[in-house]
Design a protein around this motif. Sequence first.
Motif, PDB file in Angstrom:
ATOM      1  N   GLU A   1       0.819  -1.219   0.000  1.00 53.68           N
ATOM      2  CA  GLU A   1       0.000   0.000   0.000  1.00 53.68           C
ATOM      3  C   GLU A   1       0.850   1.264   0.000  1.00 53.68           C
ATOM      4  OE1 GLU A   1      -3.351  -0.224   2.832  1.00 53.68           O
ATOM      5  OE2 GLU A   1      -2.558  -2.197   3.343  1.00 53.68           O
ATOM      6  N   GLY A   2       2.127   1.147  -0.370  1.00 52.67           N
ATOM      7  CA  GLY A   2       2.997   2.319  -0.414  1.00 52.67           C
ATOM      8  C   GLY A   2       3.362   2.847   0.956  1.00 52.67           C
ATOM      9  N   LEU A   3       3.172   2.031   1.988  1.00 57.41           N
ATOM     10  CA  LEU A   3       3.460   2.463   3.354  1.00 57.41           C
ATOM     11  C   LEU A   3       4.945   2.356   3.651  1.00 57.41           C
ATOM     12  CD1 LEU A   3       0.533   0.569   5.130  1.00 57.41           C
ATOM     13  CD2 LEU A   3       0.719   3.052   4.902  1.00 57.41           C
ATOM     14  N   PRO A   4       5.498   3.311   4.389  1.00 51.80           N
ATOM     15  CA  PRO A   4       6.888   3.159   4.833  1.00 51.80           C
ATOM     16  C   PRO A   4       6.973   2.019   5.839  1.00 51.80           C
ATOM     17  CG  PRO A   4       5.876   5.058   5.888  1.00 51.80           C
ATOM     18  CD  PRO A   4       4.888   4.555   4.883  1.00 51.80           C
ATOM     19  N   MET A   5       7.926   1.129   5.631  1.00 49.24           N
ATOM     20  CA  MET A   5       8.086  -0.017   6.523  1.00 49.24           C
ATOM     21  C   MET A   5       9.362   0.168   7.344  1.00 49.24           C
ATOM     22  SD  MET A   5       8.376  -4.083   5.631  1.00 49.24           S
ATOM     23  CE  MET A   5       6.639  -4.278   5.291  1.00 49.24           C
TER      24      MET A   5
ATOM     25  N   LEU B   1      23.880   5.548  22.434  1.00 46.40           N
ATOM     26  CA  LEU B   1      23.567   5.766  21.019  1.00 46.40           C
ATOM     27  C   LEU B   1      24.876   5.970  20.269  1.00 46.40           C
ATOM     28  CD1 LEU B   1      21.432   6.164  18.822  1.00 46.40           C
ATOM     29  CD2 LEU B   1      21.317   8.580  19.460  1.00 46.40           C
ATOM     30  N   THR B   2      25.240   5.003  19.417  1.00 46.33           N
ATOM     31  CA  THR B   2      26.554   5.010  18.761  1.00 46.33           C
ATOM     32  C   THR B   2      26.506   5.496  17.310  1.00 46.33           C
ATOM     33  OG1 THR B   2      26.306   2.688  18.099  1.00 46.33           O
ATOM     34  CG2 THR B   2      27.373   3.126  20.225  1.00 46.33           C
ATOM     35  N   HIS B   3      25.318   5.526  16.685  1.00 50.85           N
ATOM     36  CA  HIS B   3      25.249   5.939  15.279  1.00 50.85           C
ATOM     37  C   HIS B   3      23.823   6.343  14.937  1.00 50.85           C
ATOM     38  CE1 HIS B   3      25.140   5.506  10.841  1.00 50.85           C
ATOM     39  NE2 HIS B   3      26.394   5.894  10.914  1.00 50.85           N
ATOM     40  N   THR B   4      23.684   7.327  14.060  1.00 53.43           N
ATOM     41  CA  THR B   4      22.369   7.734  13.553  1.00 53.43           C
ATOM     42  C   THR B   4      22.459   8.014  12.062  1.00 53.43           C
ATOM     43  OG1 THR B   4      22.717  10.099  13.992  1.00 53.43           O
ATOM     44  CG2 THR B   4      21.719   8.793  15.748  1.00 53.43           C
ATOM     45  N   ASP B   5      21.325   7.898  11.402  1.00 50.08           N
ATOM     46  CA  ASP B   5      21.221   8.263   9.987  1.00 50.08           C
ATOM     47  C   ASP B   5      19.791   8.733   9.743  1.00 50.08           C
ATOM     48  OD1 ASP B   5      21.849   8.711   7.364  1.00 50.08           O
ATOM     49  OD2 ASP B   5      22.662   6.703   7.004  1.00 50.08           O
ATOM     50  N   VAL B   6      19.601   9.535   8.718  1.00 54.15           N
ATOM     51  CA  VAL B   6      18.304  10.150   8.457  1.00 54.15           C
ATOM     52  C   VAL B   6      17.609   9.441   7.305  1.00 54.15           C
ATOM     53  CG1 VAL B   6      17.096  12.257   7.784  1.00 54.15           C
ATOM     54  CG2 VAL B   6      19.066  12.386   9.316  1.00 54.15           C
ATOM     55  N   ILE B   7      16.369   9.006   7.526  1.00 53.89           N
ATOM     56  CA  ILE B   7      15.498   8.513   6.458  1.00 53.89           C
ATOM     57  C   ILE B   7      14.480   9.603   6.162  1.00 53.89           C
ATOM     58  CG2 ILE B   7      13.718   6.847   5.833  1.00 53.89           C
ATOM     59  CD1 ILE B   7      15.104   4.764   7.441  1.00 53.89           C
ATOM     60  N   LYS B   8      14.439  10.033   4.911  1.00 60.47           N
ATOM     61  CA  LYS B   8      13.477  11.050   4.510  1.00 60.47           C
ATOM     62  C   LYS B   8      12.275  10.404   3.836  1.00 60.47           C
ATOM     63  CE  LYS B   8      16.861  14.781   3.942  1.00 60.47           C
ATOM     64  NZ  LYS B   8      17.409  15.790   3.009  1.00 60.47           N
ATOM     65  N   LEU B   9      11.121  11.000   4.053  1.00 59.85           N
ATOM     66  CA  LEU B   9       9.883  10.481   3.485  1.00 59.85           C
ATOM     67  C   LEU B   9       9.482  11.271   2.246  1.00 59.85           C
ATOM     68  CD1 LEU B   9       7.492   9.753   6.486  1.00 59.85           C
ATOM     69  CD2 LEU B   9       8.676   8.109   5.057  1.00 59.85           C
ATOM     70  N   LYS B  10       8.909  10.576   1.289  1.00 58.72           N
ATOM     71  CA  LYS B  10       8.264  11.235   0.164  1.00 58.72           C
ATOM     72  C   LYS B  10       6.806  11.516   0.533  1.00 58.72           C
ATOM     73  CE  LYS B  10      11.197   9.060  -3.325  1.00 58.72           C
ATOM     74  NZ  LYS B  10      11.266   8.167  -4.507  1.00 58.72           N
ATOM     75  N   ALA B  11       6.220  12.475  -0.172  1.00 55.82           N
ATOM     76  CA  ALA B  11       4.855  12.907   0.165  1.00 55.82           C
ATOM     77  C   ALA B  11       3.865  11.754   0.068  1.00 55.82           C
ATOM     78  CB  ALA B  11       4.437  14.050  -0.771  1.00 55.82           C
ATOM     79  N   GLN B  12       4.062  10.853  -0.914  1.00 54.27           N
ATOM     80  CA  GLN B  12       3.099   9.764  -1.074  1.00 54.27           C
ATOM     81  C   GLN B  12       3.156   8.766   0.085  1.00 54.27           C
ATOM     82  OE1 GLN B  12       5.527  10.682  -3.220  1.00 54.27           O
ATOM     83  NE2 GLN B  12       6.082   9.000  -4.597  1.00 54.27           N
ATOM     84  N   ARG B  13       4.275   8.718   0.815  1.00 51.04           N
ATOM     85  CA  ARG B  13       4.346   7.831   1.983  1.00 51.04           C
ATOM     86  C   ARG B  13       3.439   8.370   3.100  1.00 51.04           C
ATOM     87  NH1 ARG B  13       5.392   5.394  -1.461  1.00 51.04           N
ATOM     88  NH2 ARG B  13       7.406   5.329  -2.507  1.00 51.04           N
ATOM     89  N   ILE B  14       3.488   9.665   3.307  1.00 58.18           N
ATOM     90  CA  ILE B  14       2.642  10.283   4.329  1.00 58.18           C
ATOM     91  C   ILE B  14       1.173  10.151   3.941  1.00 58.18           C
ATOM     92  CG2 ILE B  14       2.093  12.440   5.510  1.00 58.18           C
ATOM     93  CD1 ILE B  14       5.002  13.251   5.171  1.00 58.18           C
ATOM     94  N   THR B  15       0.879  10.317   2.656  1.00 55.66           N
ATOM     95  CA  THR B  15      -0.490  10.146   2.174  1.00 55.66           C
ATOM     96  C   THR B  15      -0.978   8.723   2.409  1.00 55.66           C
ATOM     97  OG1 THR B  15      -0.126  11.813   0.459  1.00 55.66           O
ATOM     98  CG2 THR B  15      -1.977  10.305   0.147  1.00 55.66           C
ATOM     99  N   ALA B  16      -0.095   7.739   2.139  1.00 57.90           N
ATOM    100  CA  ALA B  16      -0.465   6.332   2.354  1.00 57.90           C
ATOM    101  C   ALA B  16      -0.752   6.052   3.827  1.00 57.90           C
ATOM    102  CB  ALA B  16       0.650   5.425   1.843  1.00 57.90           C
ATOM    103  N   ILE B  17       0.022   6.658   4.713  1.00 55.12           N
ATOM    104  CA  ILE B  17      -0.190   6.476   6.153  1.00 55.12           C
ATOM    105  C   ILE B  17      -1.554   7.032   6.562  1.00 55.12           C
ATOM    106  CG2 ILE B  17       0.515   7.389   8.401  1.00 55.12           C
ATOM    107  CD1 ILE B  17       2.148   5.061   7.761  1.00 55.12           C
TER     108      ILE B  17
END
Length: 769
Positions: free
Chosen positions: A360-364, A454-470
Amino acid sequence: MLWICVSTVVWCIQKAPYFRVDKWRVSDKDTIKYSRRIAHYLLPWLKDLHHEQVKEKYVEAAIKGIDAHEVKIPLANYKENKRVYCNNCRTSIVDFQRSCNKCSYVLCLSCSRELRDGLIPGATSASGMVLTQPGVEGKDDLQKGSNHDSIASQKPSDGQNELLMDSAVPIEDSAPGLRQWKVNSNGSIPCPPNAFGGCGDAVLELESLLEENVISGLLEKANVVVKNEEMLEVGGSKCSCFSDSSEMSNAMSQKLACRENSRDNYIYCPNARDVQNGALDHFQEHWLKGQPVIVRDVLELTSGLSWEPMVMWRAFREIKDKDEHERLFVKALECLLWSEAVVNTHFFFSGYSRGIVGPEGLPMLLKLEDWPRHCSFEERLPRHGAEFMSALPFREYTDYKSGPLNLAVKLPGEVIKPDLGPKTCIAYGLTQELGIGDSVTKLHCEMSDAVSILTHTDVIKLKAQRITAIEKKKRSLTIKEYNRNLQASQTDPDCVYEKDKVDDGSSPIDKSESPDNTEGTSEPTGGQKRRRQRGCHSSNASKKKKKTTREDKVHGISIFLEAEDGVPFVEGDQPEGGALWDIFRREDVSKLCEYLRKHSEEFRHCNYKPVKQVIHPIHDQCFYLTIEHKRKLKEEYGVEPWTFEQKLGDAVFIPAGCPHQVRNLKSCIKVALNFVSPENVQECIRLTEEIRLLPKGHRANKDKLEIKKIAFHAFKQSIWDIIKNDDQERRDHQEVAKYREKTKAKGKRRKKATAKGRHNGSSQLAFAI
C-alpha cells in the motif's frame, strides 16, 4: 562531499591493533568502601531470607513433631552449574526448597506459603487466564500450549488482573482442577497431580541447596561487621544540584518534566569528561532516588572506531562460523504488523539509510534486536565490544567483567551467569510520529538496571506519497473499527449494508502500491495478483526501474528500497537527537497501569488490531503512549514521564523498576548493557516477585536474572572482603604493636647499657685518682 569506501574502512579496522580495555583495578581502600556499600543495601534482604527460612523450619518441626532446633535439612542433589527453578512459578531458588523424591518436582518457599494460606500458588493463580494477545517484539506468543494451561478454562476478571501485582488467587475462586492440590492436615504439601507436572504420589520434602546454617552464619558475621562499621552515608534528601533556595546551582542538570510540586523534574546530565574527574558520589545521589541519569558525549573518549552499519556487517562477516544463515539473513521486527520477518542482511542494512516501502505504499520500519544473535557481541565484533567498554561511564557499576559495584560480576566462575549484554539494537526511524508502524520500543520495565549508548544515527526522509499512504491507512482502520463495533452492537441490516458499502473497492485497505506509487500495484484477488497500470509510464521505463530497485519479501509480500527517482522528499526540521525517550517514575506505576487498562482498546498492537486483553500493562509490552496519550495521562492522573531526546554519544542510565518507552527519530544503532547495582537490589527482587504471579506462557514469566542468587554471592563476597581486611588490619596492628614493644625494649637495653657504661667509667676514674 567526501566519499569513503566501506571496504577500505573495514580493511583499516582489520589491520589496526586490537584495542583492549584493561581490567578494572580497584585499590584495597576502595574495595572495602564498595564492599561496605554492598553489605549495607543487601543486609535487609538477607534478614528477610533468613526469617523466611526460620519460619519454614518451624513448619517442618511441626510436621515431624520435633523441636525446631532438632530439624536437620538434607542437601539437595544439586550442581552449581545447573539452574534450579520452582516448577510452579518459574522463580530461581537460592537455598531452601521442597521437592519430590519420586519425580523431582520442586516448589519454592513462596509457593509453599501461599498454598498453606489457602491460595493457589504463584503463576498457577493466573493459569485460568486464556492468553489471546500475540507475542511482542518478535518473541514467543503469550499463549503457549501446555498441560497446565489446558486444565483451567476460567477467564480472568478485572479483579484477577489487579491481583497479579499483589497476591495469589483464593482456592475457592480457582478452576475445579486447581482445587485438587491442597495441604495435608499436618501441614505437609503433597506432590501436585500429574496435570500440574507432579506425580501426586509423595510428599514434598524440605531440602537445602547450600550447606547447613550458611545463611544464618553469614548473617551473624554481617551483624558483627555492620555493628563495627561506621554508618554509611547514603546522601541527603537535598541534591547538590540545588542551592539552599531550591534554585538550580549548576549546568549539569536538565529539566525534563513539568510536574507540579515536584523536586525531581530535573535529571543529572554530566559530560563524559566531567565524569572522568570523579562524579561517582553525585551519580549515587540521583541513582539512590531511582532517577535516570544521562551522560553526554561518551564517544569522545573512545578510539573513534566506525559504527557505520555496513562496516559492522562486513566486520561481522569476516569471522567465519557454521551459521551461514545468520550471515545472509536477519530476523527483524517489522513495525507495521508488529511481527518478525526474515530479511536479507544486505537489504536490511541498505534500508537503514534509504528506507523501505511495503504494501500500500506504506513506509516499513524494521528493528533488529540483540544482534548478533546466539553468540557473544564481543566474540563476533571484538573491536566494537572493546570500543563500547571504553565508552562506558561509571565503570564501577557498568564494567560487566570486574566492576566492583556491579553485583552480577560477583557470581563464581562455576555458576551459570545471566545474559546481561552488551546487546545491539539497529532500528530504522522517522522524525514524524506516524501513529501506525512507528519504530518504537514499547512500554516495558527492565528486571535490572540498564545503560544504553547511542553510537550511530542516519536520516530517512519520506516522500509525500508515503505520508499520504499512512493517512489513508489510518482512516481505513478507523472506518473498519467503527463498522465492526456498529455491527456488534446492532442487528439492523441497514448498518451491515453501510459497512459493506464503506469497505467496497474504493477503500485503500487491500491495495498494495509500489515504492513510488506510480508504477502499479500488486493486489491479491481470489488468490491471484493483477497489475494495475497508473500514469503514462512506458513498459521500458518500468523494466529500467526494476533493475535499479532492490527488492525483498516479507511474509510473501514484496518490499522495496525507496526508489532514487528524483521525486522530492518532504522537507522538515530534523531533530538533534536520534531517539525520543519517556521514562516513568516508580511511584507512578500504579496510576500508569490504571490508565492503560482504562484506555487499552485505543491502542493497536499486532496486525493493526486493538489491544483486547491486558494481563499486566507493563510486562505485556503492548503499549506505546503517543503525544496525545501522554497528554491525557497527565490530565486524568497527573502522571508525566521524563521526556528527552537521546543524542549521538549519550549514555542513558535506567534504574530497575522504571517503565520506559523509546521512539526512534532517526535510524539508530544503540548498544545496551544490563547491570545490578546494590542500591536497586530490593527493586529487582520486588519485580521478580511480581513476574512470578504472571500466567504460565506469558513472555515475562521466567526469572532469567536470578537476582537472589546474585545477591547472595555478592553479599558473601563483600562480607569476606571486609573480614579479610579487618583481619589484615588486626595483624598489621599487632605487628606494629610488636615492633613498638621490640623497639621500646631495645631502647631500654641501650639506655641501660649506656648508663652502665657511664657508671663503669666513673668507677675507673675514681680508682685512678
